[in-house]
Design an enzyme around this catalytic site. Sequence first.
Site, mmCIF file in Angstrom:
data_model
loop_
_atom_site.group_PDB
_atom_site.id
_atom_site.type_symbol
_atom_site.label_atom_id
_atom_site.label_comp_id
_atom_site.label_asym_id
_atom_site.label_seq_id
_atom_site.Cartn_x
_atom_site.Cartn_y
_atom_site.Cartn_z
ATOM 1 N N LYS A 106 0.677 -0.982 -0.055
ATOM 2 C CA LYS A 106 -0.186 -0.126 0.060
ATOM 3 C C LYS A 106 0.847 1.232 -0.024
ATOM 4 C CE LYS A 106 -3.992 -1.550 -0.162
ATOM 5 N NZ LYS A 106 -5.193 -1.099 -1.149
ATOM 6 N N LYS A 213 -12.823 -8.147 -8.362
ATOM 7 C CA LYS A 213 -13.357 -8.691 -7.069
ATOM 8 C C LYS A 213 -14.541 -9.305 -7.136
ATOM 9 C CE LYS A 213 -10.716 -5.482 -4.169
ATOM 10 N NZ LYS A 213 -9.807 -4.561 -4.836
#
Length: 330
Positions: A106, A213
């Site tokens: 991240k 997703k």
Amino acid sequence: MLPALSELLADAHVVALPMRVRFRGITTREAMVLRGPAGWTEFSPFVEYDDAEAAAWLRGAIDFGWTEHVPAAASVPVNATVPAIEPGAVAGLLARYPGCTTAKVKVAEPGTTIDDDVARVAEVRRVMGRAASVRVDANGLWTVDQAAEALERLAPYDLQYAEQPCRTVPELAALRSRIAGLGVPIAADESVRKASDPLAVARAGAADVLVVKAQPLGGITAALSVIESAGLPCVVSSALDTSVGLGMGAFLAAAAMSPGYAAGLGTAAMFEGDVTPDPLLPADGRIGVRRVDAAPSLVARFAALPARTAWWRSRLERVHALLAAAPTCS
């Protein structure tokens, strides 16, 4: 056909799973797990999403819980996920992902700097070695100028791709053109799962890879259609699901993952607990492709507070009403 609301709520439970480290700004992940005729499934749109956006997630939950899906493989490779942590914590975190040879790091976390991102990526590369694949994910938080500067500094660490460096499809297209000489592919996530047209980013030539997703795209069946139409390499990832939801993602990844890419489905390692005594944790860099049953004892242990349970049940009722009003779902 859309199941009746009473059928969805008959065996539905809201849990609040504590996380090992802050991720996406949260330390507790709330989710609703429910049981359909095909097995346990999950409805867990993030709490800030409105009902219209959450509708796709409910379609995904219904697709998995009310449809039999046949696993296309016994297991799939997964990546380690590295939140915006200090470099000194990287080695310990990566140890929770045994055998993983890919890491997603991240970056662009509010309150951090590009220097912080470079130091974190450098440490991941040092710990994992040159043969590992390293990705970065900015969640659309950079401008084009910021992304170009950051990726120029991160490129020496041999990035597999940069995930959603900018927010919009035009920004991604502009960035992709601007950094063409860096050798850093662009992956789209939010531009797929949060878009009214998930294929717009592919048609615009704004990405090299799509991150998909299962829940946000309306389930395995709908996601497979997007992947087939996109014509780009695809990486299946989680949305901080419980192991029930990770099972949904694993079925999708087994059916559609592009060779050479690890799925972002190792995120059970980020939780202090789960709804099953046999969570889908990485082992030898992979997770199994299987349905996961929620255990009553663990559902009770991690039960959300009554007010939060009432909030989720009300949310499910509202979103179900939206689906019932849609001609294709009623």
